[in-house]
Design a protein around this motif. Structure first.
Motif, mmCIF file in Angstrom:
data_model
loop_
_atom_site.group_PDB
_atom_site.id
_atom_site.type_symbol
_atom_site.label_atom_id
_atom_site.label_comp_id
_atom_site.label_asym_id
_atom_site.label_seq_id
_atom_site.Cartn_x
_atom_site.Cartn_y
_atom_site.Cartn_z
ATOM 1 N N SER A 293 5.816 0.526 8.779
ATOM 2 C CA SER A 293 5.145 1.824 8.727
ATOM 3 C C SER A 293 6.060 2.967 8.301
ATOM 4 C CB SER A 293 4.540 2.151 10.101
ATOM 5 O OG SER A 293 5.567 2.241 11.086
ATOM 6 N N GLU B 159 -0.534 1.060 0.883
ATOM 7 C CA GLU B 159 -1.436 -0.001 1.339
ATOM 8 C C GLU B 159 -0.688 -1.054 2.153
ATOM 9 O OE1 GLU B 159 -3.156 -1.412 -2.267
ATOM 10 O OE2 GLU B 159 -4.676 0.192 -2.370
ATOM 11 N N THR B 160 0.517 -1.386 1.739
ATOM 12 C CA THR B 160 1.314 -2.362 2.483
ATOM 13 C C THR B 160 1.644 -1.830 3.871
ATOM 14 O OG1 THR B 160 2.282 -3.192 0.419
ATOM 15 C CG2 THR B 160 3.426 -3.724 2.472
ATOM 16 N N LYS B 161 1.979 -0.552 3.965
ATOM 17 C CA LYS B 161 2.262 0.061 5.265
ATOM 18 C C LYS B 161 1.034 0.023 6.171
ATOM 19 C CE LYS B 161 4.497 3.990 5.152
ATOM 20 N NZ LYS B 161 5.009 5.318 4.727
ATOM 21 N N ASN B 162 -0.137 0.244 5.594
ATOM 22 C CA ASN B 162 -1.360 0.275 6.395
ATOM 23 C C ASN B 162 -1.733 -1.098 6.937
ATOM 24 O OD1 ASN B 162 -1.648 3.012 5.992
ATOM 25 N ND2 ASN B 162 -3.007 2.786 4.230
ATOM 26 N N THR B 163 -1.370 -2.146 6.222
ATOM 27 C CA THR B 163 -1.743 -3.496 6.647
ATOM 28 C C THR B 163 -0.629 -4.206 7.399
ATOM 29 O OG1 THR B 163 -1.029 -4.377 4.493
ATOM 30 C CG2 THR B 163 -3.361 -3.775 4.736
ATOM 31 N N ARG B 164 0.584 -3.660 7.353
ATOM 32 C CA ARG B 164 1.722 -4.297 8.032
ATOM 33 C C ARG B 164 2.456 -3.224 8.833
ATOM 34 N NH1 ARG B 164 4.443 -8.326 3.642
ATOM 35 N NH2 ARG B 164 5.342 -9.197 5.552
ATOM 36 N N ARG C 110 0.510 1.028 -3.766
ATOM 37 C CA ARG C 110 0.825 -0.303 -3.242
ATOM 38 C C ARG C 110 1.686 -0.215 -1.989
ATOM 39 N NH1 ARG C 110 3.354 -4.235 -7.436
ATOM 40 N NH2 ARG C 110 3.264 -5.550 -5.564
#
Length: 285
Positions: free
Chosen positions: A111, A102-107, A99
């Motif tokens: 990063s 995935e959050t880093k990849n979308t926001r 999770r």
């Protein structure tokens, strides 16, 4: 056998310097079964990112653990329950890591975020501790204090190799450089160990905002003398703040007793942890 009693308490504090609390803490004791847990996560990665990472980790573990005591679990043998508990922790930590990634990849603004994690779960007399990073778990009994975790940090590796003493590590300028964390790589690498609690016990989980100021001797003195024991978390927070409070500070405590009249002590289990080779170095902000 006397009935097992479990009680928990926790506190997190922003400290004296930081503008945001990037720690997250969860604790729970079941009212119907001898089941309790404490979770501490210390986030990193810039403004709001660390807080988000630690919250994701703490919430994910809390959700998995709250769902554990179903009919299937309760109908299993003690050995099966122990395996299920370890498996639940492994799955929860993997999901939390996913999770965060995935959050880093979308926001992209998050990063650099990640988090340490330490969790202690007790079912009946079975204790499981999972950790990644430099948040710690301790166990205290009449025989003294035992550290149940070994930091995933550069200074711990230097201690292990003889390059630093523990006292030198406490003053090192790189003491907050950790070698493992959640959300840094695709695969999390937690260490999970388990013990059987045979006597009364106090378990302390904390972030490095506490251990930066209080060494093991100080921690042992508080656990040995502060009563009610569950209120020692407030003492720990206050002490760390009075000594500088440069970081967020979190402390959670669990009291295990199989003798209702006793003050919590702890087991004297031998503890051996085998550090694994780390390949990631992260500097916590």
């Amino acid at each position: 056998m006397e009935p097992i009693r479990l009680a928990v308490n926790g506190r997190t504090d922003i400290g004296q310097v930081r503008e945001e609390n990037e720690d997250s803490i969860r604790w729970h004791s079941d009212s119907s079964h001898p089941f309790a847990y404490v979770i501490v996560a210390d986030g990193m990665g810039g403004y709001s990112g660390g807080a988000m990472a630690s919250q994701i980790a703490a919430d994910t573990l809390q959700q998995h653990l709250n769902e554990l005591l179903g009919d299937t679990f309760l109908s299993c043998s003690p050995q099966q329950q122990q395996l299920m508990l370890r498996a639940a922790l492994i799955e929860a930590i993997g999901n939390a890591n996913q999770r965060i990634v995935e959050t880093k990849n979308t926001r992209p603004q998050f990063s650099q975020m990640g988090t340490t994690l330490v969790a202690a779960v007790v079912w009946q007399e079975f204790l499981v501790v999972a950790h990644i990073g430099d948040s710690r778990a301790y166990l205290w009994n009449a025989y003294g204090l035992q550290r149940l975790t070994r930091d995933h940090s550069v200074v711990q590796e230097m201690i292990d190799s003889g390059q630093l003493t523990p006292e030198q590590a406490q003053q090192s300028q790189i003491r907050n450089h950790i070698t493992r964390a959640l959300g840094v790589t695709e695969d999390a690498e937690p260490v999970i160990n388990s013990w059987k609690l045979t006597e009364d016990a106090l378990l302390l989980l904390c972030s490095d905002g506490l251990t930066e100021y209080l060494d093991d001797h100080c921690i042992e003195r508080v656990l040995a003398t502060h009563r009610p024991a569950l209120e020692s978390v407030y003492r720990f927070i206050d002490d760390a703040n009075q000594l500088g409070g440069r970081d967020n500070i979190s402390a959670g405590i669990m009291e295990f007793s199989n003798r209702p009249e006793a003050v919590a002590r702890a087991v004297d289990d031998a503890i051996t942890l085998k550090p694994k080779k780390d390949d990631v170095t992260v500097r916590k902000s």
